[in-house]
Design a protein around this motif. Structure first.
Motif, short mmCIF file in Angstrom:
data_model
loop_
_atom_site.label_atom_id
_atom_site.label_comp_id
_atom_site.label_asym_id
_atom_site.label_seq_id
_atom_site.Cartn_x
_atom_site.Cartn_y
_atom_site.Cartn_z
N GLU B 263 0.77 -1.24 -0.13
CA GLU B 263 -0.09 0.00 -0.04
C GLU B 263 0.80 1.17 -0.09
OE1 GLU B 263 -3.15 0.08 3.20
OE2 GLU B 263 -3.39 2.06 2.67
N GLY B 264 0.35 2.16 -0.95
CA GLY B 264 1.29 3.60 -0.78
C GLY B 264 2.14 3.43 -1.96
N TYR B 265 2.47 2.34 -2.60
CA TYR B 265 3.32 2.10 -4.00
C TYR B 265 2.57 1.88 -5.07
CZ TYR B 265 7.15 1.96 -0.48
OH TYR B 265 8.01 2.40 0.85
N ALA B 266 2.90 2.38 -6.16
CA ALA B 266 2.28 2.02 -7.45
C ALA B 266 3.26 0.92 -7.85
CB ALA B 266 2.51 3.01 -8.45
N ARG B 267 2.41 -0.05 -9.03
CA ARG B 267 3.04 -0.87 -9.40
C ARG B 267 3.19 -0.88 -10.98
NH1 ARG B 267 5.20 -4.79 -11.55
NH2 ARG B 267 4.78 -6.93 -11.46
N GLY B 268 4.50 -1.08 -11.44
CA GLY B 268 4.54 -0.81 -12.73
C GLY B 268 6.05 0.01 -12.96
N MET B 269 6.43 0.04 -14.38
CA MET B 269 7.63 0.77 -14.66
C MET B 269 7.18 2.25 -14.38
SD MET B 269 9.48 -1.35 -15.75
CE MET B 269 10.93 -0.75 -16.81
N VAL B 270 8.20 2.86 -13.86
CA VAL B 270 7.70 4.33 -13.49
C VAL B 270 7.64 5.35 -14.62
CG1 VAL B 270 10.41 5.14 -13.72
CG2 VAL B 270 8.91 6.30 -12.12
N LEU B 271 7.84 5.06 -15.79
CA LEU B 271 7.39 5.98 -16.76
C LEU B 271 6.17 5.53 -17.29
CD1 LEU B 271 8.26 8.01 -19.00
CD2 LEU B 271 9.30 6.20 -20.51
N ASP B 272 5.89 4.45 -17.52
CA ASP B 272 4.24 4.06 -17.71
C ASP B 272 3.37 4.47 -16.72
OD1 ASP B 272 5.36 2.55 -19.69
OD2 ASP B 272 5.46 0.68 -18.50
N VAL B 273 3.70 4.48 -15.30
CA VAL B 273 2.88 4.97 -14.41
C VAL B 273 2.72 6.56 -14.50
CG1 VAL B 273 2.60 5.20 -11.85
CG2 VAL B 273 3.40 2.94 -12.76
N ALA B 274 3.41 7.16 -14.74
CA ALA B 274 3.82 8.49 -14.64
C ALA B 274 2.93 9.07 -15.95
CB ALA B 274 5.07 9.28 -14.86
N LEU B 275 3.07 8.25 -17.10
CA LEU B 275 2.26 8.76 -18.12
C LEU B 275 0.64 8.24 -18.34
CD1 LEU B 275 5.04 8.15 -21.01
CD2 LEU B 275 3.96 10.21 -20.36
N ASN B 276 0.40 7.28 -17.55
CA ASN B 276 -0.69 6.86 -17.52
C ASN B 276 -1.64 7.83 -16.54
OD1 ASN B 276 -2.77 4.81 -17.78
ND2 ASN B 276 -2.49 3.82 -15.82
N ASP B 277 -0.91 8.39 -15.55
CA ASP B 277 -1.57 9.53 -14.37
C ASP B 277 -1.79 10.62 -15.21
OD1 ASP B 277 -1.60 7.32 -12.69
OD2 ASP B 277 -0.23 8.39 -11.30
N ASN B 278 -0.82 11.24 -16.16
CA ASN B 278 -0.86 12.31 -16.90
C ASN B 278 -0.63 12.14 -18.22
OD1 ASN B 278 -0.13 14.07 -14.11
ND2 ASN B 278 1.45 12.25 -14.22
#
Lengths: 120, 317
Positions: B263-278
């Protein structure tokens, strides 16, 4: 009135450069020529190219064009790739709502570099 | 008549551009378009003021360091200039603290022996000896803390990092270069949203940049995504959560690329997570640091997502 003024001067170049460079990098016909280049530096070069095509200030000679693209010609740069760049230039200007007769003038300037760029 | 000083020599500049003045005297300055566009002839003013129009089109971070385009620079006063890759200078510094940030990354604090100018997020060279040095980014903020703060990752068989891990202790005197690089926060545009993506010790410059932006009263979103294989790879976690509590516009998302994400951590490659959110980055400022492959890919993907090339700042280490 010069083409550069009509088309919107430096502001037009600034507006066009991101749009144009995105199109080039997404174009399957030519994107491989940009593998491994410094994107930030390349973007400045794209800006210089657009300024020239818009009839703006530049000092590129035919010789500069030959030298600057010789390594790409060695990798197979040919007319089809030049055509792709011309397509992207036209599409960029269309997207920016530049009137057709000005697009034609810009295209003619870019077209005039073909032989030097391709080292013919 | 203004003079141009280069390499200890003074040259009468007159009405000429700095480029023409130096070239006429046999100084080799690379140039191409000679119209202030291609940026090949970029130089840096070491002292004296450069007319604003000679900085046209440069990234804000370059203009802030007094870089200018020599082909369109007609100085109105004497200026001393240098080529951009001129030596960064060397400084002595004392190690004031060495601490483990996690099992792979050391936090090192340094006090330079003389006044040291830098911007949070720039990098220095850290010398093991005369010939071996490595670049480390500055996580400290000059206005907030006196010491420099760098984060050193243990590189398997890394010549300099292994030496640092094995030998360095508080009290040691070391040699560093002056600060360089254009990955830093430039005040202005306080409403602009900022995206920061880093892996591993690429967090260091981002930690500096974020605190510098907040200190300057930045109002837009400041969104940090830090990537690691597993949760042992994160560090400065407590500090970052504290910052997020104190500033509602700052968010911190640690991203785990392999294994479970608690909990409190996102799962995935950092770039994918960042672009998915933005997914729409039009108008955003973007900072990318860490793994060279991630940085390269992120430069292109954030550009495709709408960020202007002028607003993307990257350090591939």
């Amino acid at each position: 009135m010069s083409l550069y003024t009509d088309i919107g001067g430096e502001a037009a170049v600034n507006a066009a450069v991101d749009i144009f460079y995105r199109k080039v990098l997404k174009d399957d016909r030519i994107k491989h020529f940009f593998d491994g280049v410094d994107m930030s530096k390349q973007s400045a070069k794209q800006k210089a190219f657009l300024s020239m095509a818009f009839g703006g200030p530049h000092n590129y000679t035919g010789e500069d064009m030959r030298k600057g693209h010789a390594h790409l010609v060695a990798k197979g740069l040919n007319d089809s790739h030049f055509d792709a760049v011309m397509d992207n230039l036209g599409a960029t200007l269309t997207e920016l709502n530049v009137p057709g007769h000005l697009i034609a003038q810009a295209a003619a300037i870019a077209e005039s570099t073909r032989k030097d760029v391709l080292g013919k | 008549m203004p003079e141009v000083i280069y390499g200890g020599q003074s040259y009468e500049c007159g009405e000429q551009s700095v480029l023409d003045c130096l070239t006429a005297q046999g100084v080799h300055v690379p140039s191409s378009c000679r119209s202030g566009l291609c940026q090949t002839c970029m130089m840096r003013a070491v002292s004296g003021t450069v007319p604003e129009n000679a900085k046209a089109g440069l990234k804000d971070t370059l203009a802030a360091q007094n870089y200018f385009l020599s082909c369109i620079c007609h100085p109105l006063e004497d200026i001393e200039v240098a080529l951009p890759d001129a030596a960064m200078g060397k400084f002595q510094a004392q190690v004031t603290a060495v601490e483990n940030l996690n099992s792979d990354i050391l936090g090192i604090k340094l006090k330079p022996a003389q006044p040291f100018e830098y911007k949070a997020g720039q990098f220095i060279n850290f010398f093991k000896d005369q010939t071996n040095a490595r670049c480390y980014s500055l996580a400290s903020v000059p206005a907030l803390e006196e010491d420099l703060f760098i984060n050193v990752r243990k590189v398997p068989n890394g010549l300099v990092s292994r030496w640092i891990f094995d030998n360095l202790k508080a009290g040691d005197i070391v040699t560093i270069s002056g600060a360089a690089g254009d990955c830093f926060y430039v005040p202005g545009k306080p409403e602009q949203n900022i995206l920061l993506i880093g892996t591993g010790s690429g967090l260091a410059p981002l930690y500096g940049i974020i605190r510098d932006a907040l200190r300057n009263g930045h109002k837009g979103k400041i969104s940090l995504y830090h990537g690691s294989y597993n949760i042992e790879g994160f560090y400065l976690v407590k500090e970052l959560h504290k910052l997020a509590q104190a500033h509602s516009n700052f968010t911190y998302a640690p991203c785990v690329s392999e294994g479970e994400a608690p909990e409190g951590y996102a799962r995935g490659m950092v770039l994918d997570v960042a672009l998915n959110d933005n997914s729409d980055l039009s108008g955003w400022r973007v900072f990318l640091c860490g793994n060279p492959e991630m940085v390269k890919s992120a430069q292109q993907k954030t550009f495709f997502a709408g960020a202007s090339m002028r607003d993307i700042f990257a350090d591939p280490f």
